[in-house]
Write a protein that holds these residues in place. Structure first.
Motif, mmCIF file in Angstrom:
data_model
loop_
_atom_site.group_PDB
_atom_site.id
_atom_site.type_symbol
_atom_site.label_atom_id
_atom_site.label_comp_id
_atom_site.label_asym_id
_atom_site.label_seq_id
_atom_site.Cartn_x
_atom_site.Cartn_y
_atom_site.Cartn_z
ATOM 1 N N GLU A 198 50.538 116.964 45.857
ATOM 2 C CA GLU A 198 50.812 117.545 47.120
ATOM 3 C C GLU A 198 52.200 117.042 47.507
ATOM 4 O O GLU A 198 52.587 115.839 47.613
ATOM 5 N N GLU A 199 53.352 117.883 47.335
ATOM 6 C CA GLU A 199 54.790 117.944 47.889
ATOM 7 C C GLU A 199 55.444 117.085 46.754
ATOM 8 O O GLU A 199 56.474 116.614 47.101
ATOM 9 N N ARG B 269 58.031 116.675 43.854
ATOM 10 C CA ARG B 269 58.952 117.621 43.512
ATOM 11 C C ARG B 269 59.933 116.855 42.734
ATOM 12 O O ARG B 269 60.038 115.688 42.746
ATOM 13 N N ARG C 27 59.095 122.515 41.605
ATOM 14 C CA ARG C 27 57.941 122.359 42.489
ATOM 15 C C ARG C 27 56.926 122.583 41.770
ATOM 16 O O ARG C 27 56.870 123.150 40.622
ATOM 17 N N ARG D 35 63.899 117.329 53.658
ATOM 18 C CA ARG D 35 62.773 118.150 53.515
ATOM 19 C C ARG D 35 62.500 118.948 54.961
ATOM 20 O O ARG D 35 62.246 120.209 54.871
ATOM 21 N N CYS E 56 53.324 123.079 49.876
ATOM 22 C CA CYS E 56 52.343 121.975 50.375
ATOM 23 C C CYS E 56 51.487 122.776 51.368
ATOM 24 O O CYS E 56 51.323 123.918 51.372
ATOM 25 N N THR F 37 51.322 120.360 56.798
ATOM 26 C CA THR F 37 52.371 119.548 56.394
ATOM 27 C C THR F 37 53.574 120.237 56.500
ATOM 28 O O THR F 37 54.731 119.956 57.360
ATOM 29 N N HIS G 243 56.598 119.337 59.309
ATOM 30 C CA HIS G 243 58.055 119.391 59.056
ATOM 31 C C HIS G 243 58.603 120.455 60.130
ATOM 32 O O HIS G 243 60.155 120.039 60.600
#
Length: 216
Positions: free
Chosen positions: A26-27, A29, A111, A162, A193, A197, A201
């Motif tokens: 997850e996340e 990149r 991604r 991010r 994501c 999450t 952010h």
């Protein structure tokens, strides 16, 4: 100057092995910051990678087209310089933009789910032709088209990359429209994501913006 932000989706059969690897976390990149095509048809690239360092490098060592690479220190986020031999889908994809006046606006962001996005500055009339030249199995979606306003950072506001990306994604999907037309789930889909999450952010970015505004 005219600016376009485009997102591509590569089917599994056409994904670079390291692009496919991003599906495993997850996340995770990678951001292509700069590159150069050498006379011997080698592509030299500089990436910022957000993924566990050693597993990522172990996977990279198994790719035949990678001649060599070097890294800067870092664990879950690090910089990678790689020399890779061109050919196949990657070369066909790059070739769609070779004979245009477009200038890429880094970073080019990879991604999970085969997504790749980047901005270009150039004549809008050439955009359709360039996208039509992209190999057929690769889907393309123009997310934003308008005047180029540069890569300004908000003065006096300490946001992470991010968090800035989350704000931009929220604006694109209509999260800040009145009335609101997008949800946190839409922002999460843009970022690759979970909704929790993405929401975190946004909350942290919004809190920093409010603090900066009230402090004036």
């Amino acid at each position: 100057m005219r600016y376009a932000h485009v997102q591509f989706r590569f089917p599994p059969a056409l994904r670079h092995p390291m692009h496919a690897y991003l599906d495993e976390g997850e996340e995770w990149r990678s951001e292509l910051l700069t590159w150069r095509r050498l006379p011997d048809e080698t592509l030299v690239t500089l990436f910022r990678v957000t993924a566990p360092r050693e597993p990522y490098l172990d996977r990279l060592r198994g790719i035949d087209s990678i001649d060599r690479f070097e890294t800067a220190p870092g664990d879950s986020e690090f910089y990678l310089k790689a020399h890779e031999r061109l050919g196949g889908p990657l070369e066909s994809f790059l070739g769609a933009f070779t004979d245009t006046e477009f200038l890429s606006v880094p970073p080019i962001v990879y991604r999970s789910g085969g997504r790749l996005s980047f901005g270009v500055v150039g004549p809008p009339a050439q955009l359709r032709g360039a996208l039509e030249s992209v190999p057929d199995p690769i889907d393309a979606d123009v997310e934003r088209l308008g005047p180029y306003a540069g890569g300004r950072r908000l003065a006096g506001v300490d946001l992470t990359d991010r968090q800035r990306e989350a704000l931009r994604a929220a604006q694109r999907v209509g999260y800040y429209d009145v009335p609101r037309t997008g949800a946190v789930a839409d922002v999460a889909a843009e970022l690759g994501c979970s909704s929790s999450t993405a929401g975190a952010h946004l909350r942290k970015a919004e809190a920093a913006l409010v603090d900066a505004f009230l402090a004036e």
